[in-house]
Design an enzyme around this catalytic site. Structure first.
Site, mmCIF file in Angstrom:
data_model
loop_
_atom_site.group_PDB
_atom_site.id
_atom_site.type_symbol
_atom_site.label_atom_id
_atom_site.label_comp_id
_atom_site.label_asym_id
_atom_site.label_seq_id
_atom_site.Cartn_x
_atom_site.Cartn_y
_atom_site.Cartn_z
ATOM 1 N N ASP A 35 1.321 -14.791 8.730
ATOM 2 C CA ASP A 35 0.865 -14.966 7.346
ATOM 3 C C ASP A 35 1.791 -15.918 6.597
ATOM 4 O O ASP A 35 2.980 -16.018 6.904
ATOM 5 C CB ASP A 35 0.833 -13.590 6.655
ATOM 6 C CG ASP A 35 0.054 -13.622 5.350
ATOM 7 O OD1 ASP A 35 -0.703 -14.583 5.123
ATOM 8 O OD2 ASP A 35 0.213 -12.678 4.550
ATOM 9 N N ASN A 83 -11.937 -13.904 7.493
ATOM 10 C CA ASN A 83 -11.541 -15.294 7.228
ATOM 11 C C ASN A 83 -12.718 -16.270 7.105
ATOM 12 O O ASN A 83 -12.554 -17.395 6.629
ATOM 13 C CB ASN A 83 -10.565 -15.811 8.301
ATOM 14 C CG ASN A 83 -9.161 -15.249 8.168
ATOM 15 O OD1 ASN A 83 -8.425 -15.145 9.147
ATOM 16 N ND2 ASN A 83 -8.770 -14.884 6.955
HETATM 17 C C1 FPP Z 1 -2.616 -16.698 7.423
HETATM 18 O O1 FPP Z 1 -1.990 -17.522 6.451
HETATM 19 C C2 FPP Z 1 -2.905 -17.471 8.627
HETATM 20 C C3 FPP Z 1 -4.141 -17.661 9.161
HETATM 21 C C4 FPP Z 1 -5.362 -17.076 8.561
HETATM 22 C C5 FPP Z 1 -4.389 -18.519 10.341
HETATM 23 C C6 FPP Z 1 -3.331 -18.529 11.399
HETATM 24 C C7 FPP Z 1 -3.510 -19.747 12.221
HETATM 25 C C8 FPP Z 1 -2.534 -20.477 12.795
HETATM 26 C C9 FPP Z 1 -1.130 -20.071 12.753
HETATM 27 C C10 FPP Z 1 -2.827 -21.769 13.493
HETATM 28 C C11 FPP Z 1 -3.768 -21.747 14.647
HETATM 29 C C12 FPP Z 1 -3.595 -20.598 15.574
HETATM 30 C C13 FPP Z 1 -3.376 -20.673 16.924
HETATM 31 C C14 FPP Z 1 -3.319 -19.411 17.696
HETATM 32 C C15 FPP Z 1 -3.155 -21.917 17.642
HETATM 33 P P1 FPP Z 1 -2.703 -17.730 5.032
HETATM 34 O O2 FPP Z 1 -3.518 -18.961 5.114
HETATM 35 O O3 FPP Z 1 -3.449 -16.498 4.660
HETATM 36 O O4 FPP Z 1 -1.437 -17.924 4.113
HETATM 37 P P2 FPP Z 1 -1.316 -17.536 2.558
HETATM 38 O O5 FPP Z 1 -1.394 -16.040 2.486
HETATM 39 O O6 FPP Z 1 0.045 -18.046 2.202
HETATM 40 O O7 FPP Z 1 -2.424 -18.216 1.841
#
Ligand code: FPP
Length: 274
Positions: A35, A83
């Site tokens: 996250d 998501n």
């Molecule tokens: C949460 O951060 C993260 C995600 C919903 C996506 C995770 C994806 C990756 C790390 C990249 C691709 C994955 C792989 C396995 C290659 P957020 O966007 O909710 O962050 P925020 O809470 O700060 O908005």
């Protein structure tokens, strides 16, 4: 563990950290809620997708570190069933990054004998993403090193719904429905993680104190570790610190520690402790 130490030179600060870890008490399964990608990008005045892009490097380093450390299974929460509510362009970027990761990292997975699996409602993914994922899973299916589970279009409640439907379907098919007897083992055996141990350690980055519909059944007795570090900044040292912290925990699984157990026996026997 040996494989990890071999990659760390004597002066490397991560070496001290790695040496502080007991190789005989490693978590068999680590699960991570990655996250903070959006906040990482916002802090740099970049678009949110830049945070996801930077997050791929954190995925790479975490996967490699866990494999070299000797972790049995690593589960990464890459895309939740919720998501889909994000803007279409962000969702599309996540699919692009996932495909990029699968293409770029296949060699690394093979070199480290990592077996890839996908957890979630994979059928609902865009066909091209599903195909790449399935190809990578099947190419690594014979590997006997670490299990790498990517939770994609995953939800803990959805997993339980799918598990119960699977149990019902099987029972209808083999005629055992009228006498179906449900217990914990049966439910565990119908989950996406059916052939893997429950996570010993659940890590969440970015400081949020939530489980966000992740592995709801499997984390019943997991140790939780929340770090303020945002996912794109998560590196080997952060992972090692989480494992070292886990090794300090007193895991009781609802029972007592060994020393408390002895103490109680002494009291039951009517003997006062000095
Ligand atoms: C949460 O951060 C993260 C995600 C919903 C996506 C995770 C994806 C990756 C790390 C990249 C691709 C994955 C792989 C396995 C290659 P957020 O966007 O909710 O962050 P925020 O809470 O700060 O908005």
């Amino acid at each position: 563990m040996k494989a990890l130490l071999e990659t760390l030179r004597p002066g490397d600060p991560d070496r001290k950290l790695a040496e502080s870890i007991d190789p005989l008490r490693l978590p068999a399964h680590i699960a991570i809620i990655m996250d903070g990608n959006g906040r990482w990008a916002r802090q740099r005045s970049l678009p949110r997708v830049a945070g996801h892009k930077a997050g791929v490097d954190a995925v790479r380093e975490t996967v490699e570190t866990c494999a070299r450390l000797g972790i049995g299974a690593l589960t990464l929460y890459a895309f939740s069933v919720e998501n889909w509510k994000r803007p279409r362009t962000e969702v599309e970027t996540l699919w692009r990054l996932l495909r990029f990761y699968l293409h770029r990292e296949l060699d690394l997975l093979q070199e480290n004998r990592i077996r890839l699996s996908a957890l979630g409602r994979i059928d609902a993914l865009p066909a091209i993403v599903r195909e790449d994922l399935e190809e990578c899973c099947s190419k690594t299916a014979q590997n006997r090193g670490m299990r790498l589970n990517l939770a994609i279009n995953y939800g803990g409640r959805a997993e339980l719904v799918d598990a119960f439907n699977r149990i019902l379907d099987n029972a209808r098919r083999d005629g055992s429905l009228p006498v179906l007897d449900v217990d914990e083992d049966l439910i565990s055996s119908a989950l996406y993680t059916r052939d893997q141990p429950d996570p010993d350690l659940l890590i969440r980055t970015s400081g949020e104190m939530r489980v966000s519909n992740f592995l709801l059944w499997q984390i019943a007795y997991s140790e939780l570790y929340v770090t303020e570090t945002l996912w794109p900044d998560f590196r080997r040292a952060h992972l090692l610190r989480a494992v070292a912290d886990y090794q300090k925990r007193d895991r009781r699984f609802g029972g007592l520690t060994a020393s408390e157990d002895d103490e109680q026996l002494v009291e039951v026997a009517g003997v006062r402790k000095a």
